[in-house]
Design a protein around this motif. Structure first.
Motif, PDB file in Angstrom:
ATOM      1  N   SER A  70      -3.478  -7.648   7.476  1.00  0.00           N
ATOM      2  CA  SER A  70      -4.790  -8.218   7.792  1.00  0.00           C
ATOM      3  C   SER A  70      -5.023  -9.544   7.075  1.00  0.00           C
ATOM      4  CB  SER A  70      -5.904  -7.226   7.420  1.00  0.00           C
ATOM      5  OG  SER A  70      -6.046  -7.129   6.006  1.00  0.00           O
ATOM      6  N   ARG A  71      -4.238  -9.817   6.024  1.00  0.00           N
ATOM      7  CA  ARG A  71      -4.471 -11.019   5.220  1.00  0.00           C
ATOM      8  C   ARG A  71      -3.391 -12.082   5.405  1.00  0.00           C
ATOM      9  NH1 ARG A  71      -6.257  -8.308  -0.456  1.00  0.00           N
ATOM     10  NH2 ARG A  71      -6.133 -10.477  -1.187  1.00  0.00           N
ATOM     11  N   VAL A  72      -2.537 -11.865   6.420  1.00  0.00           N
ATOM     12  CA  VAL A  72      -1.470 -12.820   6.721  1.00  0.00           C
ATOM     13  C   VAL A  72      -1.617 -13.312   8.158  1.00  0.00           C
ATOM     14  CG1 VAL A  72       1.036 -13.125   6.937  1.00  0.00           C
ATOM     15  CG2 VAL A  72       0.106 -11.751   5.065  1.00  0.00           C
ATOM     16  N   LYS A  73      -1.336 -14.600   8.348  1.00  0.00           N
ATOM     17  CA  LYS A  73      -1.444 -15.198   9.675  1.00  0.00           C
ATOM     18  C   LYS A  73      -0.534 -14.491  10.680  1.00  0.00           C
ATOM     19  CE  LYS A  73      -2.135 -19.841   7.699  1.00  0.00           C
ATOM     20  NZ  LYS A  73      -1.489 -21.169   7.502  1.00  0.00           N
ATOM     21  N   ALA A  74      -1.011 -14.362  11.923  1.00  0.00           N
ATOM     22  CA  ALA A  74      -0.200 -13.809  12.999  1.00  0.00           C
ATOM     23  C   ALA A  74       0.354 -14.964  13.847  1.00  0.00           C
ATOM     24  CB  ALA A  74      -1.032 -12.861  13.845  1.00  0.00           C
ATOM     25  N   PRO A  75       1.552 -14.823  14.413  1.00  0.00           N
ATOM     26  CA  PRO A  75       2.458 -13.698  14.218  1.00  0.00           C
ATOM     27  C   PRO A  75       2.937 -13.639  12.772  1.00  0.00           C
ATOM     28  CG  PRO A  75       3.575 -15.455  15.407  1.00  0.00           C
ATOM     29  CD  PRO A  75       2.135 -15.848  15.335  1.00  0.00           C
ATOM     30  N   HIS A  76       3.040 -12.434  12.247  1.00  0.00           N
ATOM     31  CA  HIS A  76       3.282 -12.233  10.827  1.00  0.00           C
ATOM     32  C   HIS A  76       4.723 -12.547  10.424  1.00  0.00           C
ATOM     33  CE1 HIS A  76      -0.056  -9.435  11.881  1.00  0.00           C
ATOM     34  NE2 HIS A  76      -0.577  -9.944  10.771  1.00  0.00           N
ATOM     35  N   LEU A  77       4.844 -13.111   9.235  1.00  0.00           N
ATOM     36  CA  LEU A  77       6.141 -13.255   8.570  1.00  0.00           C
ATOM     37  C   LEU A  77       6.064 -12.447   7.287  1.00  0.00           C
ATOM     38  CD1 LEU A  77       8.945 -14.451   8.069  1.00  0.00           C
ATOM     39  CD2 LEU A  77       7.843 -16.477   7.084  1.00  0.00           C
ATOM     40  N   VAL A  78       6.879 -11.379   7.232  1.00  0.00           N
ATOM     41  CA  VAL A  78       6.873 -10.482   6.072  1.00  0.00           C
ATOM     42  C   VAL A  78       8.266 -10.469   5.455  1.00  0.00           C
ATOM     43  CG1 VAL A  78       6.422  -8.157   5.223  1.00  0.00           C
ATOM     44  CG2 VAL A  78       5.103  -9.049   7.158  1.00  0.00           C
ATOM     45  N   ILE A  79       8.328 -10.800   4.180  1.00  0.00           N
ATOM     46  CA  ILE A  79       9.600 -10.841   3.466  1.00  0.00           C
ATOM     47  C   ILE A  79       9.725  -9.609   2.576  1.00  0.00           C
ATOM     48  CG2 ILE A  79      11.010 -12.144   1.829  1.00  0.00           C
ATOM     49  CD1 ILE A  79       9.505 -14.667   2.761  1.00  0.00           C
ATOM     50  N   LEU A  80      10.887  -8.967   2.631  1.00  0.00           N
ATOM     51  CA  LEU A  80      11.134  -7.772   1.818  1.00  0.00           C
ATOM     52  C   LEU A  80      12.088  -8.096   0.678  1.00  0.00           C
ATOM     53  CD1 LEU A  80      11.839  -5.077   4.587  1.00  0.00           C
ATOM     54  CD2 LEU A  80       9.642  -6.056   3.870  1.00  0.00           C
ATOM     55  N   SER A  81      11.738  -7.609  -0.506  1.00  0.00           N
ATOM     56  CA  SER A  81      12.651  -7.650  -1.643  1.00  0.00           C
ATOM     57  C   SER A  81      12.648  -6.248  -2.247  1.00  0.00           C
ATOM     58  CB  SER A  81      12.222  -8.692  -2.675  1.00  0.00           C
ATOM     59  OG  SER A  81      13.140  -8.742  -3.747  1.00  0.00           O
ATOM     60  N   VAL A  82      13.323  -5.347  -1.535  1.00  0.00           N
ATOM     61  CA  VAL A  82      13.352  -3.929  -1.927  1.00  0.00           C
ATOM     62  C   VAL A  82      14.809  -3.492  -2.003  1.00  0.00           C
ATOM     63  CG1 VAL A  82      11.119  -3.483  -0.849  1.00  0.00           C
ATOM     64  CG2 VAL A  82      13.205  -3.112   0.473  1.00  0.00           C
ATOM     65  N   PRO A  83      15.094  -2.377  -2.678  1.00  0.00           N
ATOM     66  CA  PRO A  83      16.480  -1.913  -2.785  1.00  0.00           C
ATOM     67  C   PRO A  83      17.115  -1.695  -1.416  1.00  0.00           C
ATOM     68  CG  PRO A  83      15.089  -0.752  -4.342  1.00  0.00           C
ATOM     69  CD  PRO A  83      14.166  -1.539  -3.463  1.00  0.00           C
ATOM     70  N   ALA A  84      18.413  -1.956  -1.334  1.00  0.00           N
ATOM     71  CA  ALA A  84      19.127  -1.769  -0.072  1.00  0.00           C
ATOM     72  C   ALA A  84      19.159  -0.294   0.316  1.00  0.00           C
ATOM     73  CB  ALA A  84      20.551  -2.299  -0.216  1.00  0.00           C
ATOM     74  N   GLY A  85      19.349  -0.058   1.612  1.00  0.00           N
ATOM     75  CA  GLY A  85      19.459   1.304   2.097  1.00  0.00           C
ATOM     76  C   GLY A  85      18.157   1.837   2.668  1.00  0.00           C
ATOM     77  N   ALA A  86      17.866   3.095   2.390  1.00  0.00           N
ATOM     78  CA  ALA A  86      16.710   3.779   2.961  1.00  0.00           C
ATOM     79  C   ALA A  86      15.377   3.074   2.705  1.00  0.00           C
ATOM     80  CB  ALA A  86      16.655   5.219   2.440  1.00  0.00           C
ATOM     81  N   PRO A  87      15.160   2.453   1.523  1.00  0.00           N
ATOM     82  CA  PRO A  87      13.872   1.781   1.304  1.00  0.00           C
ATOM     83  C   PRO A  87      13.557   0.701   2.344  1.00  0.00           C
ATOM     84  CG  PRO A  87      14.984   2.081  -0.789  1.00  0.00           C
ATOM     85  CD  PRO A  87      15.966   2.476   0.275  1.00  0.00           C
ATOM     86  N   VAL A  88      14.564   0.020   2.870  1.00  0.00           N
ATOM     87  CA  VAL A  88      14.324  -1.013   3.881  1.00  0.00           C
ATOM     88  C   VAL A  88      13.743  -0.386   5.139  1.00  0.00           C
ATOM     89  CG1 VAL A  88      15.371  -2.834   5.284  1.00  0.00           C
ATOM     90  CG2 VAL A  88      16.193  -2.433   2.948  1.00  0.00           C
ATOM     91  N   ASP A  89      14.333   0.719   5.582  1.00  0.00           N
ATOM     92  CA  ASP A  89      13.824   1.401   6.779  1.00  0.00           C
ATOM     93  C   ASP A  89      12.446   1.991   6.531  1.00  0.00           C
ATOM     94  OD1 ASP A  89      16.021   1.136   8.725  1.00  0.00           O
ATOM     95  OD2 ASP A  89      17.156   2.246   7.233  1.00  0.00           O
ATOM     96  N   ASP A  90      12.237   2.504   5.342  1.00  0.00           N
ATOM     97  CA  ASP A  90      10.935   3.089   5.015  1.00  0.00           C
ATOM     98  C   ASP A  90       9.831   2.038   5.122  1.00  0.00           C
ATOM     99  OD1 ASP A  90       9.251   5.301   3.892  1.00  0.00           O
ATOM    100  OD2 ASP A  90       9.022   3.859   2.250  1.00  0.00           O
ATOM    101  N   VAL A  91      10.075   0.840   4.586  1.00  0.00           N
ATOM    102  CA  VAL A  91       9.085  -0.235   4.648  1.00  0.00           C
ATOM    103  C   VAL A  91       8.872  -0.689   6.087  1.00  0.00           C
ATOM    104  CG1 VAL A  91       8.590  -2.611   3.988  1.00  0.00           C
ATOM    105  CG2 VAL A  91       9.465  -1.017   2.280  1.00  0.00           C
ATOM    106  N   CYS A  92       9.960  -0.855   6.834  1.00  0.00           N
ATOM    107  CA  CYS A  92       9.825  -1.274   8.234  1.00  0.00           C
ATOM    108  C   CYS A  92       8.983  -0.285   9.027  1.00  0.00           C
ATOM    109  CB  CYS A  92      11.199  -1.424   8.880  1.00  0.00           C
ATOM    110  SG  CYS A  92      12.125  -2.873   8.323  1.00  0.00           S
ATOM    111  N   ASN A  93       9.228   0.993   8.840  1.00  0.00           N
ATOM    112  CA  ASN A  93       8.467   2.010   9.572  1.00  0.00           C
ATOM    113  C   ASN A  93       7.003   2.025   9.161  1.00  0.00           C
ATOM    114  OD1 ASN A  93      10.649   2.971  11.119  1.00  0.00           O
ATOM    115  ND2 ASN A  93      11.367   4.261   9.438  1.00  0.00           N
ATOM    116  N   LYS A  94       6.745   1.818   7.893  1.00  0.00           N
ATOM    117  CA  LYS A  94       5.349   1.791   7.433  1.00  0.00           C
ATOM    118  C   LYS A  94       4.627   0.550   7.964  1.00  0.00           C
ATOM    119  CE  LYS A  94       5.330   4.708   3.319  1.00  0.00           C
ATOM    120  NZ  LYS A  94       6.536   5.486   3.619  1.00  0.00           N
ATOM    121  N   LEU A  95       5.330  -0.561   8.073  1.00  0.00           N
ATOM    122  CA  LEU A  95       4.732  -1.759   8.651  1.00  0.00           C
ATOM    123  C   LEU A  95       4.421  -1.554  10.136  1.00  0.00           C
ATOM    124  CD1 LEU A  95       6.886  -4.548   6.947  1.00  0.00           C
ATOM    125  CD2 LEU A  95       4.415  -4.233   6.687  1.00  0.00           C
TER     126      LEU A  95
END
Length: 506
Positions: A70-95
């Motif tokens: 809600s606080r980022v311009k659309a279309p959104h650009l979201v950068i991830l800096s999370v551990p490799a593996g399952a955390p990446v999918d977890d964040v994508c699904n939550k987004l």
């Protein structure tokens, strides 16, 4: 901060994430950050407050994925800096659950395995645009300019390119030397950015993986040179630091030589002993070197020096077993190198390290070439060498010569066949051979330096003993062979158990 929307959403405020966020802020981008650990967000805001002084806040934080969007311009650009593996999918699904749309871009900047990135791109197709950017340079690189290896959808790259060019490390286009400034709020804006589009999804992380494999070998070879100076020349860490400083003024100039000199010159505050002497000789690894070695085996590309560097770290972890072996196993009984011969031995090590370094890069670029052919990637090797000149761990003046080689011949089949590197090894290989031979005679292990030499000697041989090996395979397994006097696609098998051993065409 005003109520206007942010340019970028950022998830993950750990060491790398926090520094990338502040780098983005330095370059004029407004960032909204989220992390499940609110203490990390507090640390981010505190550092931003310290660095900006009385200037307006440049970074804001939020409490959920929904609030982030809600606080980022659309279309959104979201950068991830999370551990490799399952955390990446977890964040994508939550987004996605929070309302991410099909034209929103999610950029994974972690150390993901390249094949995982390919899988994710297919998994999220039509739901979001999944893009990747491999980041090299560690904490300082993330904060003041890293080497960036992006790959994925070209549309996403068009949106991200100006951002990545802004936060990337910079080099002087004439000298190829890094332009560095470590001042918060005063980013380097001049020079060539060390960020270039690598290709389709996964290619960027593959290139970064090979970078790390080269890094493993480079570090190991420096350690081997140190070991020879320590064990055979009986030099102190401080004396070796001086040698490395001298080497860093010439063609071995690199970040790794520079930091090695600093490490060796450091004294432990508690014991007043050289710090290196009180560090346990058990090396860790996070897997990227291993991935490189495995990939080389999978595509059939010889990369022995990278593999030996991985094995060296593995052997270092067998500390207890090595302690037992040290009491039972015997090596050669040869005294130290005489003082009068020390300068010559140091020069031999210098040339050995330089020649072996050429071979390691040849192995790494060959691996990228074969993988690109297999995956259908169009990799620009001159550009890859250029973006490694600053910001990354293997940054070195040497990379300018590699870039020049691929500029001269974009179809160069192997770095060892470039005229410049042919001459470099021809004029330095004598000392390389002497250094490896002397280390072997003294029982000092130099697996990376010696495997690089064996790679070079095997590569330059028109004939190898694989003819006997193929005969052995045919003898016990009827695997067939080709003849030198017939077309290679014709296969033959010998009836080894029969009198006269007749040969049949298969």
């Amino acid at each position: 901060m005003s109520d206007s929307l942010c340019d970028i959403g950022f998830i993950g405020a750990g060491v790398m994430g926090k520094n990338l966020i502040l780098n983005l802020a330095d370059n004029g981008y407004r960032v909204c950050a989220f992390d499940l650990d609110h203490h990390k967000l507090d640390a981010l805001l505190e550092q931003d407050a310290r660095e900006r002084g009385d200037q307006p806040a440049r970074v804001e934080t939020c409490n959920s994925y929904t609030e982030l969007l809600s606080r980022v311009k659309a279309p959104h650009l979201v950068i991830l800096s999370v551990p490799a593996g399952a955390p990446v999918d977890d964040v994508c699904n939550k987004l996605l659950d929070a309302g991410l749309k099909a034209d929103d871009i999610v950029v994974d900047t972690g150390n993901s395995l390249w094949t995982d990135s390919v899988t994710r791109c297919k998994r999220y197709e039509g739901k979001l645009i999944f893009f990747t950017t491999a980041v090299s340079g560690g904490e300082v690189g993330a904060r003041f300019g890293a080497s960036l290896m992006p790959s994925g959808d070209p549309y996403a790259w068009a949106r991200i390119e100006p951002i990545w060019h802004a936060i990337a490390a910079k080099v002087d286009p004439k000298s190829g030397q890094p332009i560095e400034r470590f001042e918060p709020g005063n980013p380097v804006t001049e020079g060539e950015p060390c960020a270039a589009y690598i290709g389709p999804i996964g290619s960027g992380h593959f290139v970064k993986m090979v970078h790390n494999g080269i890094e493993y070998a480079d570090m190991q070879m420096i350690c081997e040179a140190y070991d020879v100076m320590r064990s055979a020349l009986e030099m102190t860490p401080a004396e070796i630091a001086e040698v490395f400083r001298e080497w860093n003024e010439g063609k071995l100039n690199s970040y790794l030589i520079d930091i090695s000199a600093e490490v060796l010159a450091t004294v432990d505050a508690e014991t007043q002993q050289p710090l290196v002497d009180i560090i346990l000789d058990r090396a860790g690894q996070k897997g990227t070197g291993l991935w490189t070695a495995v990939s080389s085996l999978e595509v059939g590309c010889p990369a022995p020096s990278i593999a030996e560097a991985v094995f060296a770290r593995s052997l270092s972890t067998r500390k207890v077993l090595r302690g037992r072996a040290a009491k039972k196993l015997h090596g050669p009984d040869i005294g130290p190198v005489p003082e009068a011969e020390r300068a010559e031995a140091i020069q031999q090590l210098h040339d050995a390290l330089y020649c072996a370094k050429i071979c390691v890069y040849a192995q790494g670029f060959d691996l990228m070439k074969l993988a690109a052919r297999e995956q259908g990637w169009q990799l620009n090797f001159a550009e890859i060498a250029r973006i490694w000149r600053a910001g990354c761990i293997i940054r070195a003046v040497f990379l300018q010569s590699i870039s020049d080689a691929y500029e001269r011949d974009i179809k160069l089949s192997n770095l060892l066949l470039d005229d410049f590197f042919i001459e470099q090894i021809a004029s330095n290989q004598g000392n390389w051979r002497r250094a490896v031979a002397d280390a072997s005679l003294r029982g000092i292990p130099v697996p990376a330096l010696s495997s690089a030499l064996s790679y070079y000697d095997a590569f330059r041989r028109e004939s190898l003993p694989a003819n006997l090996l193929q005969a052995q395979r045919d003898f016990f397994g009827a695997h067939t062979f080709s003849r030198v006097d017939r077309p290679e696609n014709e296969k033959y098998h010998v009836q080894w158990s029969e009198k006269g051993r007749p040969m049949v065409k298969v």
